[in-house]
Write an enzyme that holds these catalytic residues in place. Structure first.
Site, PDB file in Angstrom:
ATOM      1  N   MET A   1       0.853  -0.903  -0.066  1.00 15.75           N
ATOM      2  CA  MET A   1       0.031  -0.169   0.083  1.00 15.75           C
ATOM      3  C   MET A   1       0.855   1.409  -0.015  1.00 15.75           C
ATOM      4  SD  MET A   1      -3.176   0.880   2.590  1.00 15.75           S
ATOM      5  CE  MET A   1      -2.196   0.177   4.005  1.00 15.75           C
TER       6      MET A   1
ATOM      7  N   ARG B   1      -6.219  -1.682   9.620  1.00 13.97           N
ATOM      8  CA  ARG B   1      -6.180  -1.243  10.731  1.00 13.97           C
ATOM      9  C   ARG B   1      -6.835  -2.584  11.726  1.00 13.97           C
ATOM     10  NH1 ARG B   1      -8.671   4.726   9.058  1.00 13.97           N
ATOM     11  NH2 ARG B   1      -6.509   5.416   9.016  1.00 13.97           N
TER      12      ARG B   1
ATOM     13  N   TYR C   1       1.381   3.638  12.637  1.00 15.95           N
ATOM     14  CA  TYR C   1       1.149   3.371  11.443  1.00 15.95           C
ATOM     15  C   TYR C   1      -0.152   2.927  11.200  1.00 15.95           C
ATOM     16  CZ  TYR C   1       3.000  -1.485  12.024  1.00 15.95           C
ATOM     17  OH  TYR C   1       3.204  -3.002  12.412  1.00 15.95           O
ATOM     18  N   GLU C   2      -0.565   3.291   9.845  1.00 16.04           N
ATOM     19  CA  GLU C   2      -2.119   2.914   9.505  1.00 16.04           C
ATOM     20  C   GLU C   2      -2.912   3.928  10.354  1.00 16.04           C
ATOM     21  OE1 GLU C   2      -2.756   1.411   6.922  1.00 16.04           O
ATOM     22  OE2 GLU C   2      -0.733   0.414   6.647  1.00 16.04           O
ATOM     23  N   GLY C   3      -2.564   5.191  10.516  1.00 11.75           N
ATOM     24  CA  GLY C   3      -3.502   5.973  10.937  1.00 11.75           C
ATOM     25  C   GLY C   3      -2.960   5.959  12.588  1.00 11.75           C
TER      26      GLY C   3
END
Length: 578
Positions: A161, A301, A437-439
């Site tokens: 991604m 997530r 990570y991932e927000g």
């Protein structure tokens, strides 16, 4: 330390929290009977312990190495990944039309949980591939699915991604990557990609035959911000019409990051189009990239939330083993003056029980969320919305739990835990990335109090907390916590300003997470009444500790959740930083 899969805990969580039997009653998941579920849980536990766990330490000490535009892993990784692909573990929940087994997502979560507890850095490789499969399956054309999905589902090819750019960080709308349409020649109808992307997990490696990059970029004249973002599939090697690999695409790794932890996971700076010949193909509609990417991000997530469980389980196992073996001091108040194992000392027991309660609570939340995802895929009313509500709660709280449990694991080891040779410090270093990570977890909390809290006018959260209150009426602490979560949700929607909501978002998320986890642990403890095995003895005690200690602790966050923004704004930026 040898990894031992917590199979009994996982089967209980699948049974109670994911509701696997109810899922198996549907034709789509009919194959997921008790026998198959047990075989998968036991099988992946044995595989993780035998194939991936032995590589955890060498992966940390030697790590991934970048040389001349190639990334290599320590000895043993290639063989372990090949065994993973050959045994079909990557295909558990993959679409059957492309070689997947089509089993519930909850079972795929069990696969990743075991792999990640054995070797978190390694497990990021298949975890990102799962997200790529979902993005292409939901948004790709029939031709793209036919070209890419079978190899991705098997794991022969891996996926990435590509969002983040040096100047953009978490602000995806600020990206500058470009995608220029090709109007003639063999690549007509595709795009030339020009981009530099950073923090790309497993962006380059030597374990899979091909790497399928999903890249966000802007087409000419695209609207500013996130509305102008499109998604492109960019393979490392071009894929011919018959599925065979062609020439190398104009994609290369510039460098890999030297990180605090997860050293065996190459975190890459990727360059697309250095020679102006990077070919990508649009996935979904133009300017629809963010919607497509969110499919991948939501999957990621949930699986990052699982990483909190994974690292907590590994740290817990090591701490338990050390506490049983380490003999030090006489137990306070004991008539026998013989030194005892530190597991006999009250404060060590307090830490161990906290570690266990947090780990089992986070696992319960993980499998409950996964079960709601599966129900949503079956069209069950309200399930998809509830899963959407739970995703940021799971990602943030479970990853915070992973850090806390890993830290407690070091504390139990004492000074020797601060020494790298014990391995306890690796869990703490590995865990620390997961809240980022991932927000970041602050972004997850912001998502909860803005978009998720607003779903159906607040009814999604209200229904969840009402169900917890009804199921747990005899548990005054838990019922009160659920009621307070519902009330704060109403206050945030109707009275608090946006700044007020954001100021209280993290404590509010913690309250919601503990409410759901406590509810699921209570249901699990009810389910083991009269059962055989040690879990019938351990689960009620762990659940009771969670309800009596963590639930009141979470209630203490209510003042901060309602505290508002005024005090945070009391100092201007200059004074705050002085």
């Amino acid at each position: 330390m040898d990894y031992v899969a917590p199979s009994a805990e996982q089967i209980l969580a699948l049974h109670v929290s994911a509701g696997i039997e109810e899922l198996a009653a549907h034709q789509r998941f009919a194959a997921a009977d008790a026998e198959l579920v047990g075989a998968i849980v036991e099988g992946i536990g044995a595989f993780a312990a035998g194939e991936w766990a032995p590589l955890n330490r060498v992966g940390d000490t030697e790590g991934a190495v970048a040389r001349g535009g190639e990334v290599s892993l320590p000895a043993g990784f290639r063989e372990a990944y090949a065994a993973y692909v050959e045994q079909g573990w990557n295909a558990i929940a993959g679409p059957t039309a492309f070689g997947g087994q089509g089993l519930p997502f909850a079972l795929a979560c069990c696969v990743l949980e075991n792999l990640g507890a054995a070797n978190m850095a390694f497990t990021l490789l298949p975890m990102l591939t799962v997200g790529a499969i979902e993005a292409l399956d939901h948004h790709g054309s029939d031709a793209q699915k036919a070209l890419y999905l079978e190899k991705l589902v098997s794991g022969a090819w891996s996926g990435t991604m590509n969002l983040t750019e040096p100047q953009a960080g978490s602000d995806v709308g600020a990206l500058r990557a470009t995608a220029t349409p090709i109007t003639e020649g063999p690549h007509a109808g595709k795009h030339r990609i020009k981009a530099t992307k950073i923090f790309i997990t497993w962006g380059e490696h030597d374990l899979a035959e091909n790497i399928i990059h999903l890249v966000l970029a802007r087409t000419p004249g695209a609207p500013a911000g996130s509305r102008g973002v499109s998604l492109f599939v960019v393979p490392k090697y071009h894929v011919e019409a018959d599925g065979s690999l062609g020439a190398r695409n104009d994609v290369r790794v510039v460098s890999i990051e030297h990180k605090l932890g997860i050293h065996a996971s190459p975190t890459c700076v990727m360059s697309f189009g250095d020679d102006d010949d990077c070919i990508g193909e649009l996935v979904g509609p133009e300017h629809g990239g963010l919607r497509a990417m969110f499919t991948m991000m939501n999957s990621a997530r949930i699986n990052i939330g699982s990483q909190g469980v994974q690292i907590a389980q590994a740290a817990l196992q090591q701490a338990m083993a050390y506490a049983r073996d380490r003999v030090q001091s006489v137990r306070a108040g004991a008539a026998d003056r013989t030194p005892v194992a530190i597991i006999e000392h009250p404060d060590v027991r307090r830490m161990l029980l906290r570690m266990r309660g947090l780990t089992e609570g986070a696992r319960a939340l993980l499998y409950y969320t996964a079960g709601q995802v599966d129900r949503g895929s079956l069209g069950q009313a309200g399930a998809a919305a509830r899963a959407d509500l739970l995703v940021p709660i799971l990602k943030a709280w479970a990853t915070d739990i992973g850090c806390e449990v890993a830290s407690l694991g070091i504390q139990i080891h004492g000074g020797i835990g601060y020494v790298e040779e014990t391995g306890a410090a690796q869990y703490y270093r590995d865990a620390r990335i997961a809240p980022i990570y991932e927000g970041t977890n602050g972004i997850q909390a912001a998502d909860l109090v803005t978009r998720k809290l607003a779903m159906e006018g607040g009814a999604v959260l209200a229904a969840l907390m009402a169900q917890i209150g009804a199921d747990c009426a005899e548990e005054a602490n838990l019922a009160a916590l659920a009621s307070e979560c519902a009330a704060i949700g109403v206050w945030m929607r109707t009275e608090g300003s946006l700044d007020d909501r954001l100021a209280g978002s993290v404590p509010f998320l913690t309250m919601c997470a503990v409410a759901v986890a406590g509810w699921q642990l209570l249901l699990q403890s009810r389910a083991v009444r009269g059962a055989q095995g040690s879990i019938a003895q351990t689960k009620p005690i762990v659940a009771r500790w969670f309800l009596d200690h963590l639930v009141p602790e979470a209630m203490g966050h209510a003042a901060a959740a309602r505290g508002g923004y005024a005090l945070l704004a009391g100092l201007n930026a200059e004074l705050l930083a002085s």
